[in-house]
Write an enzyme that holds these catalytic residues in place. Sequence first.
Site, PDB file in Angstrom:
ATOM      1  N   ILE A   1      -7.405  -5.220   7.481  1.00  0.00           N
ATOM      2  CA  ILE A   1      -8.411  -4.240   7.413  1.00  0.00           C
ATOM      3  C   ILE A   1      -9.267  -4.674   6.406  1.00  0.00           C
ATOM      4  O   ILE A   1     -10.617  -4.126   6.227  1.00  0.00           O
ATOM      5  CB  ILE A   1      -8.131  -2.722   7.056  1.00  0.00           C
ATOM      6  CG1 ILE A   1      -7.291  -2.628   5.856  1.00  0.00           C
ATOM      7  CG2 ILE A   1      -7.028  -2.301   8.230  1.00  0.00           C
ATOM      8  CD1 ILE A   1      -7.023  -0.998   5.584  1.00  0.00           C
TER       9      ILE A   1
ATOM     10  N   TYR B   1       0.731  -1.254   0.020  1.00  0.00           N
ATOM     11  CA  TYR B   1       0.010  -0.018  -0.118  1.00  0.00           C
ATOM     12  C   TYR B   1       0.893   1.074  -0.014  1.00  0.00           C
ATOM     13  O   TYR B   1       1.777   1.540   1.033  1.00  0.00           O
ATOM     14  CB  TYR B   1      -0.914  -0.090   1.319  1.00  0.00           C
ATOM     15  CG  TYR B   1      -1.538   1.332   1.587  1.00  0.00           C
ATOM     16  CD1 TYR B   1      -2.171   2.031   0.843  1.00  0.00           C
ATOM     17  CD2 TYR B   1      -1.621   1.546   3.014  1.00  0.00           C
ATOM     18  CE1 TYR B   1      -2.972   3.166   1.018  1.00  0.00           C
ATOM     19  CE2 TYR B   1      -1.985   2.950   3.238  1.00  0.00           C
ATOM     20  CZ  TYR B   1      -2.902   3.501   2.477  1.00  0.00           C
ATOM     21  OH  TYR B   1      -3.669   4.645   2.643  1.00  0.00           O
TER      22      TYR B   1
ATOM     23  N   ASP C   1      -1.824  -6.265   9.240  1.00  0.00           N
ATOM     24  CA  ASP C   1      -3.004  -5.344   8.925  1.00  0.00           C
ATOM     25  C   ASP C   1      -3.913  -6.049   8.219  1.00  0.00           C
ATOM     26  O   ASP C   1      -3.875  -6.406   6.993  1.00  0.00           O
ATOM     27  CB  ASP C   1      -2.346  -4.230   7.957  1.00  0.00           C
ATOM     28  CG  ASP C   1      -3.279  -3.201   7.616  1.00  0.00           C
ATOM     29  OD1 ASP C   1      -4.375  -3.549   7.592  1.00  0.00           O
ATOM     30  OD2 ASP C   1      -2.696  -1.903   7.417  1.00  0.00           O
TER      31      ASP C   1
ATOM     32  N   LYS D   1     -12.901  -0.183   5.383  1.00  0.00           N
ATOM     33  CA  LYS D   1     -13.170  -0.960   4.354  1.00  0.00           C
ATOM     34  C   LYS D   1     -14.349  -1.937   4.139  1.00  0.00           C
ATOM     35  O   LYS D   1     -15.185  -1.735   3.403  1.00  0.00           O
ATOM     36  CB  LYS D   1     -11.920  -1.791   3.851  1.00  0.00           C
ATOM     37  CG  LYS D   1     -10.448  -0.756   3.758  1.00  0.00           C
ATOM     38  CD  LYS D   1     -10.593   0.447   3.137  1.00  0.00           C
ATOM     39  CE  LYS D   1      -9.096   1.068   3.013  1.00  0.00           C
ATOM     40  NZ  LYS D   1      -9.397   2.189   1.955  1.00  0.00           N
TER      41      LYS D   1
END
Length: 451
Positions: free
Chosen positions: A240, A152, A238, A286
Site C-alpha cells: 500500500i 503494522y 501488502d 496512503k
Amino acid sequence: MGGMLLASSQPEPALSDIATSAAHGEDSPYFAGWRAYDENPYDPVTNPSGVIQMGLAENQVSFDLLEAYLREHPEASDCGVGFRENALFQDYHGLKSFRTAMASFMETIRGGKARFDPDRIVLTAGATAANELLTFILANPGDALLVPTPYYPGFDRDLRWRTGVNIVPVHCGSETGFQVTAGALQAAYDEAVAAGARVRGVVLTNPSNPLGTTVGRAALEGIVDFVARNGDIHLISDEIYSGSVFAAPDLVSVAEVVEERLRRGGAGDGGHGVAARVHVVYSLSKDLGLPGFRVGVVYSYNDAVVAAARRMSSFTLVSSQTQRTLAAMLSDAAFAAAYVQANRARLRERHGHIVAGLRRAGLGCLRGNAGLFVWVDMRPLLEEATVGGELRLWRRVIAEAKLNISPGSSCHCSEPGWFRVCFANMSLETLDVALQRLTSFTDTWSKSIRN
C-alpha cells in the site's frame, strides 16, 4: 423510542466470542496513543499545548494536488452527473472503468515494471478489508501466518480478530536493518510446525510499515523461494506504500518477481507453480492520501482466489460514486504520472526535514526510503532495555512532550527502544513544533538519566 435504556437489574445479554475477544488489539499502546490525542488534540490557535498526532500514517503533503484536479474537473465529483447509474445496483465486480484505471495506476507507480489485469482486481473497502478477506480465503481458524517483525500493529486486528488465525512472528533485528532473512523465516516456520500449527502463508509489507524501507530484491527472491519450496504456503504482499518510495533503492514488487519467473517458465523453477500462491494488496489510502474513501484492492494470479474474493467482497463494497470519481482522476495518465512524481519529491523533502530535526534532538533513525514515517532509535533514552522501560519512556513522551508516537513493542519489535514517528499527516509548521518539543524532551530526559 430514542434515548438511553432504563437501568435494569437483569444481567447483560451475552455477546459472541468474537465480539468479546481481546484479539482486536485495542488495548495496544498503538491505539492508546490515539486516545491520548483524541482527548487533547493539538491546534496551533485553540489548543497549542495539546497532543500532536505522530502516530497516524496519513499522507497530507500532496492533498492540494487532488483538490486542484477536482477544481479543474468538477464533473468528476459531481453527484448530479450520472446519478441514476451511481445510485442503482452495481455488480460486485466493481465498475470496469475504475478497475482499469486502478490497474493502470498500479503499473504507473511501479514504473511499468509489472502489469496488472483489471479482471484480476477485486475491490474492497480499504486494505484492512483486503487483508482480512485474503486471510479468510487462505486459512482456517487455528492456522498460522508468518509475519516479519516489526509489523503494522493493526495486523493483530486485520489478520486475527474475526478469522481465528494465529500470527507467528518472524523476528528480524537491527543487525540486518530489520530485513527478513531466509534463516529467520525458516526458524519461525519450524517453530510453528513444532507447536502443531498449520502454516498457510507469509504476510509481507513492502515498503515496510513501520520501517519505512523497501524489501531488497535478494530478500524478496528468498521469500518467494521459501514459498515455492513449501507447496501449501501462500504469500500476501501488502504494497500500500508502493507509490511512496522517494529514494533509492526503488521498489521491487512481488508482481515483478512473479512475472520474471513466469517468463522463465515452468513450475519447477518457481514460475507457474508459485504464481498461483502470490497475492498483492493495494489501497489508495496512503499513496493518494484518501483513507476516507475506503478503497482497497486484492490482486491475485489464482483464478479460484479471485472468484472467492469477489463473492466475499459483497461485505466490503466501494460506493459507485467513489469509483466513478477516482476512475476519472486515475484515467488521466498525465495527471497520475505528475502526481506520483510530485508526491515522491514532497515526501523526500519532508523525510529529510524530520531526519535533520531528529539529529538536532540527538536521535538517529533507520535509513529509510519510503512511507510516511521514520523508525527512530530511542534506545539511548531507555532507563532499562526492556519493554517496560520502553513503555515508561513512551508514556513520558505523551505526558511531557505531548507527542503521540508508536512504541516498537506495539509493532512486536524484539528490540526495546525503537519508535515509529509519522511526518506526513501534519503541516510543516506543526512538524517543527513537534521536533522542538522532542528536542526539549530529550535534553531534559538525558539530564535526568545522568543524574
